[in-house]
Design a protein around this motif. Sequence first.
Motif, mmCIF file in Angstrom:
data_model
loop_
_atom_site.group_PDB
_atom_site.id
_atom_site.type_symbol
_atom_site.label_atom_id
_atom_site.label_comp_id
_atom_site.label_asym_id
_atom_site.label_seq_id
_atom_site.Cartn_x
_atom_site.Cartn_y
_atom_site.Cartn_z
ATOM 1 N N ALA A 4 0.850 -1.192 0.000
ATOM 2 C CA ALA A 4 0.000 0.000 0.000
ATOM 3 C C ALA A 4 0.887 1.244 0.000
ATOM 4 O O ALA A 4 1.833 1.347 0.757
ATOM 5 N N ILE A 5 0.575 2.174 -0.866
ATOM 6 C CA ILE A 5 1.323 3.423 -0.976
ATOM 7 C C ILE A 5 0.520 4.522 -0.289
ATOM 8 O O ILE A 5 -0.679 4.674 -0.536
ATOM 9 N N LYS A 6 1.174 5.286 0.556
ATOM 10 C CA LYS A 6 0.579 6.463 1.179
ATOM 11 C C LYS A 6 1.120 7.662 0.412
ATOM 12 O O LYS A 6 2.308 7.985 0.506
ATOM 13 N N LEU A 7 0.285 8.291 -0.368
ATOM 14 C CA LEU A 7 0.713 9.302 -1.330
ATOM 15 C C LEU A 7 1.585 10.391 -0.719
ATOM 16 O O LEU A 7 2.670 10.677 -1.226
ATOM 17 N N LEU A 8 1.147 11.010 0.350
ATOM 18 C CA LEU A 8 1.890 12.155 0.880
ATOM 19 C C LEU A 8 3.240 11.763 1.461
ATOM 20 O O LEU A 8 4.206 12.527 1.360
ATOM 21 N N THR A 9 3.344 10.580 2.043
ATOM 22 C CA THR A 9 4.642 10.162 2.573
ATOM 23 C C THR A 9 5.536 9.613 1.473
ATOM 24 O O THR A 9 6.762 9.588 1.631
ATOM 25 N N ALA A 10 4.957 9.190 0.354
ATOM 26 C CA ALA A 10 5.749 8.659 -0.757
ATOM 27 C C ALA A 10 6.394 9.771 -1.577
ATOM 28 O O ALA A 10 7.493 9.590 -2.105
ATOM 29 N N LEU A 11 5.743 10.923 -1.674
ATOM 30 C CA LEU A 11 6.299 12.023 -2.464
ATOM 31 C C LEU A 11 7.551 12.580 -1.790
ATOM 32 O O LEU A 11 7.578 12.738 -0.566
#
Length: 151
Positions: A4-11
Amino acid sequence: MTKAIKLLTALPPPQRERLMELARETSFAEDTRIFEAGGTADCFWVIRSGAVTLDQQVSPLQRITVASLGAGDLLGWSWLFPPYRWDFGAEAFSPVRAYEFEAAAVLRLCDEDTALGLTLVRYVAEILAHRLEMTRGQLMERHALARRTLY
């Protein structure tokens, strides 16, 4: 299986900061319909707290839950692809706090900062791939259960 990717922490931090300049805080009370399948997809959210269910209408009287989302999850991706209509419905399963993003403003930012745009699209694609794998797993479990019930 993809994770699962967490968008804000991945950027990366500089790109996250640019995106967050467009965010506004919002909330939804429990049982609030956030959007309906077929409606105009002109924004998206990143859930800060609470839970949201994605659902599909299978008959005039029945919806089935296809996914549950929580803190850090992206809610809404249809804003990124024509015809910009929601593919599912969404409902707050509990009180929800979220960051809301206007799609047109984010798309303008992506045009201005193509590196951010490419990174954002890649992460959304990873999120969609993960959700597709989860859905495939659910379908296989339901199929196996149905087979056992028949025999």
